[in-house]
Design an enzyme around this catalytic site. Sequence first.
Site, PDB file in Angstrom:
ATOM      1  N   ALA A   1       1.016  -1.107  -0.152  1.00  0.00           N
ATOM      2  CA  ALA A   1      -0.044   0.029  -0.102  1.00  0.00           C
ATOM      3  C   ALA A   1       0.714   1.426  -0.083  1.00  0.00           C
ATOM      4  O   ALA A   1       0.665   2.072  -0.669  1.00  0.00           O
ATOM      5  CB  ALA A   1      -1.014  -0.092   1.213  1.00  0.00           C
TER       6      ALA A   1
ATOM      7  N   ASP B   1       3.787   1.650  -0.998  1.00  0.00           N
ATOM      8  CA  ASP B   1       4.166   1.736  -2.380  1.00  0.00           C
ATOM      9  C   ASP B   1       3.494   2.513  -3.648  1.00  0.00           C
ATOM     10  O   ASP B   1       3.870   3.366  -4.400  1.00  0.00           O
ATOM     11  CB  ASP B   1       5.032   0.549  -3.052  1.00  0.00           C
ATOM     12  CG  ASP B   1       6.005   0.006  -1.982  1.00  0.00           C
ATOM     13  OD1 ASP B   1       6.975   0.726  -1.468  1.00  0.00           O
ATOM     14  OD2 ASP B   1       6.132  -1.340  -2.038  1.00  0.00           O
TER      15      ASP B   1
HETATM   16  O1  KDG Z   1       6.619  -2.558   0.415  1.00  0.00           O
HETATM   17  C1  KDG Z   1       6.513  -3.671  -0.260  1.00  0.00           C
HETATM   18  C2  KDG Z   1       7.614  -4.606   0.055  1.00  0.00           C
HETATM   19  O2  KDG Z   1       7.559  -4.809   1.563  1.00  0.00           O
HETATM   20  C3  KDG Z   1       7.473  -5.838  -0.450  1.00  0.00           C
HETATM   21  O3  KDG Z   1       7.045  -5.596  -2.040  1.00  0.00           O
HETATM   22  C4  KDG Z   1       8.910  -6.418  -0.455  1.00  0.00           C
HETATM   23  O4  KDG Z   1      10.831  -4.971  -0.765  1.00  0.00           O
HETATM   24  C5  KDG Z   1      10.096  -5.561   0.186  1.00  0.00           C
HETATM   25  C6  KDG Z   1      10.658  -5.670   1.454  1.00  0.00           C
HETATM   26  O5  KDG Z   1      11.770  -5.437   1.553  1.00  0.00           O
HETATM   27  O6  KDG Z   1       9.767  -6.063   2.178  1.00  0.00           O
END
Ligand code: KDG
Length: 320
Positions: A260, A262
């Site tokens: 969310a 992002d």
């Molecule tokens: O913000 C979402 C991310 O948590 C997920 O896509 C994976 O990049 C990631 C992480 O480090 O948690």
Amino acid sequence: SADVVTFGETMVLLEAGSSGPLRYVNTFNKRFGGAESNVAIGLSKLGHQSLWMSKVGQDEFGEFLIQKIRGEGVNTDHVTSYSGAPTGLYFKEMRRPGDQRVAYYRSGSAASFFTETDLDEEQIAQTKILHLTGITALLSESCRTAIFKAIEVAKAHNVLVSFDPNLRYTLMGQLGEDGARQVIRDIAAKADLVMPGLDEAEWLYGTSDETEVADLLFAEGVQKVVIKNGGEYSFYAENGGAQGRVPSFEVKQIVDAIGAGDGFAAGVLSGLLDKKSLEESVHFAAAVGALVISSPGDIEGLPTRSEVLTYIEQKEGHSG
Ligand code: KDG
């Protein structure tokens, strides 16, 4: 050249096919996610040109990530594959519907070997916005150096630096909590736009008073601050300008809240690229965030521009 350039780790996501503790789960859905590529995909879906740089393993999962992210319209020309380490993985467990937990298998992954020499400086110099997250800063020493180098290049070319702290406590081992806090604060101080969650702001600055957090950042030279308070509202403030709160959209059934933030970041950046005010950008972003949490996966719920406008219209009886 791209409207937004970003870089960071993306992993293959193995999402439990049934609820309950992972030890009892026998089937997994293969998806993928990574904070920065999620933002890049979000922007692409909203009609902007985005470019994501990274290192993936020289393996099938690395190929999978490049194929998928390119397939979403993101420029992946500057992603390299590395034979020295594998592509990282993470698992999503669903304890109960809507209650997701994440387990990472990323330590020593290919992406953690990203260095400043993997940055395409020309792409950073030519873009409008450089978007960074605190995740990359905690992956490794070389990733941290790359973050500060990228900021230096952006600043030299008047590129707006956007920063989402995106705190990952499980990645703080190398630096310790205090070291991690210092690094994240140093990056935030150099950014133009900083977008933490309220709990993150509190962890970073020791206060949950949004105006106080914004003033601290303004004193460092930050221009715009957005603080997200989940399902309730988002606070926004401009250095020497407007500030206020924008209510979140009410979501009846949260399917998967991961991603969310992002989607929200993509919405804010999209608004700024469209020359909307910060308040309008945050309102647009709130709709993107609400749509993301209404579907499974980190990127699958990212909406197109017309989906956002339709959603706002349905919720508020007007668009925009
Ligand atoms: O913000 C979402 C991310 O948590 C997920 O896509 C994976 O990049 C990631 C992480 O480090 O948690």
